[in-house]
Enzyme design. Structure first.
Site: not given
Length: 426
Positions: A60, A340
Site C-alpha cells: 500500500e 503491473l
C-alpha cells in the site's frame, strides 16, 4: 455488533494483541520497538493542519507514493502525515520520502477511541486518506466528530470481504456512512460498498492507481549496466518475486528443471517478507543451489544459480534485471501481488492461479495475452523455458502488458480531483 461492543471487545483483547506483537517480534525484532506509537504515546513532533495518509504495509505504501508526491506538488504549504502498521511498511515510507521534509511518519495507533483521539488531536489533519480497504471504525468516528473528511483511495472490496463486512452490518454501515469519498477501482466493488451502507453520492469509480506507474529510465539503464558487469547479457535470467511460505520450494523445483536444459540459468528469488530472508537463503543452500545474497554486495558469477533479493526498496530494479517475471502470493491462497510492476517494465508475466486480490487486473492482462497462469513447479518451468526459447512470444507478451497499462491510466488524476474537492470544502 455495534461500535460500543466492538470497542469493548478490542479493550478486552489487548492482552492478545500484546502476545501477537511479542510473537511477531521473535521473527522480526522491529515489532518490539516504538510500541508507544501504537497507543498514541511518544509520537514524534508533528506539524498540524495537513493531510493524513494511511497505508497499512509495504504494498500500500508503494501504491500510495505517486498520490503522495502529487499531493505534495499540489499543496506545497501542507505537511503530509503517513502512517502504517508494520515495520517493513515504516522502512519503505522512510526510504521513499527520506529527502522530503514535509513528510512526517509514525505507526497508526490501535483502533481505540482514546488512542485515535490523541492521534488526531496531535496531527489535526484537514483530510484523511486511507489506502485500499483498511477500515477502522473508531478512527473514522473520531474524524467525523472533528469534521475531518475521510476518503478511501484506490478502494477495493472482494465479494468475500464484502460478505465478511456484511456479517457486522451494525458496525459497518454507520462507519461507511460517515465517510466522504470512496474512490473505487471497479463498478462491481462500488456496488458492494453501496450495499454495505456507503452513501451513493460518495462512491466514484476512478480505476486503479496501480496503472499509473511510471518507470525511471535510469533504472532500466542501471539494470542493463549491472547485467553487463555480471557478464550475463546472453544468460537466461528470471525472477520469482514476492514469494510466500510454501512457494519458494516450488520455485526452486522449477529452477532445477530449467537447469537441466539451461545450466547457466539465473533465478532472482525475492521473498515477500524480510523475516523470511534467512530461512529462504538456507533453503537454497540446503537444496544445493550456488546462492548469493543481494545485501552482501557480492557480484553474480558464472557459477551463481540463485540471487536472493534480500534488500528493501529494490523490487522494481530486480524486475528490470530479469527477462521474465513470476509474481508470487499466487501459488498459495494469498490472492497474488501487483502484476503491473513487471508489466510496466516490459516483462512477460507469470503467476499462479490464486489472484483474488487482483481479479480485474489479472483478467485484463490474461485477455490481452500478457499473463500466463501456472499451477505447479512443472508448469512454471515450462512457462519460463518457453519464454527463453521463443523471444518473439516473450516480446508480444511484454508489449501487450504495456498496452494494458497505458490504456487504463488516469485513475490517479481522478482520485486527486476528488481529494481536492474535499480539501476545498473543508
Amino acid at each position: 455488533m455495534n461500535r460500543t461492543l466492538y470497542t469493548a471487545l478490542f479493550y478486552l483483547g489487548l492482552p492478545l494483541v500484546a502476545i501477537r506483537l511479542w510473537l511477531r517480534s521473535r521473527k522480526a525484532p522491529a515489532y518490539a520497538k516504538r510500541i508507544g506509537e501504537r497507543f498514541s504515546l511518544g509520537l514524534p513532533a508533528m506539524r498540524t493542519g495537513g493531510i493524513w495518509v494511511h497505508a497499512v504495509s509495504v504494498g500500500e505504501s508503494i501504491a500510495a507514493a505517486p498520490m503522495i508526491r502529487a499531493l505534495l506538488a499540489r499543496h506545497p504549504q501542507l505537511p503530509i502525515t503517513v502512517t502504517c502498521m508494520t515495520p517493513t511498511g515504516s522502512e519503505r515510507i522512510q526510504a521513499l520520502f527520506a529527502h522530503e521534509p514535509r513528510i512526517q511518519h509514525c505507526y497508526l495507533p490501535y483502533d481505540l477511541p482514546c488512542a485515535a483521539a490523541r492521534f488526531l488531536d496531535r496531527v489535526q489533519p484537514k483530510l484523511a486518506v486511507i489506502m485500499e480497504t483498511e477500515l477502522w471504525p473508531n478512527h473514522i468516528d473520531q474524524c467525523a466528530r472533528r469534521g475531518i473528511p475521510v476518503a478511501l483511495a484506490n478502494a477495493r472490496l472482494s465479494a468475500r470481504s464484502a460478505k465478511g463486512y456484511g456479517r457486522f452490518a451494525g458496525l459497518t454501515a454507520p462507519m461507511l456512512a460517515q465517510m466522504s469519498l470512496f474512490a473505487v477501482q471497479t463498478e462491481a466493488e462500488a456496488q458492494r460498498f453501496r450495499e454495505l451502507g456507503a452513501r451513493p453520492e460518495t462512491v466514484e469509480v476512478t480505476g486503479s492507481i496501480k496503472f499509473d506507474l511510471s518507470i525511471d529510465p535510469q533504472l532500466l539503464e542501471r539494470a542493463r549496466e549491472l547485467r553487463q558487469q555480471w557478464q550475463a547479457m546472453d544468460r537466461p535470467v528470471w525472477i520469482a518475486a514476492s514469494t510466500h511460505e510454501g512457494e519458494d520450494a516450488v520455485v526452486l523445483d522449477a529452477h532445477r528443471q530449467l537447469l537441466a536444459s539451461y545450466p547457466n540459468a539465473l533465478l532472482i528469488l525475492v521473498p515477500r517478507h524480510p523475516e523470511r530472508f534467512d530461512s529462504v537463503f538456507e533453503l537454497c543452500r540446503q537444496q544445493g543451489f550456488a546462492t548469493i545474497r543481494r545485501s552482501a554486495g557480492e557480484p553474480v558469477g558464472a557459477t551463481t544459480s540463485v540471487l536472493l533479493g534480500d534488500t528493501m526498496g529494490e523490487l522494481l530494479f530486480l524486475y528490470a534485471l530479469a527477462d521474465s517475471a513470476f509474481v508470487g502470493g499466487s501459488l498459495v491462497a494469498n490472492g497474488g501481488h501487483n502484476l503491473l510492476e513487471p508489466a510496466a517494465l516490459a516483462k512477460p508475466v507469470i503467476s499462479g492461479p490464486h489472484l483474488f486480490n487482483f481479479l480485474e487486473i489479472a483478467a485484463m492482462l490474461r485477455d490481452a495475452g500478457a499473463l500466463q497462469e501456472v499451477d505447479d513447479a512443472e508448469g512454471l518451468a515450462v512457462a519460463v523455458q518457453r519464454l527463453f526459447e521463443l523471444p518473439r512470444d516473450a516480446q508480444k507478451m511484454a508489449e501487450a502488458g504495456l498496452k494494458v497499462l497505458k490504456a487504463n491510466q488516469g485513475a490517479l488524476q481522478r482520485l486527486l480531483d476528488g481529494l481536492d474537492r474535499l480539501l476545498n470544502r473543508h
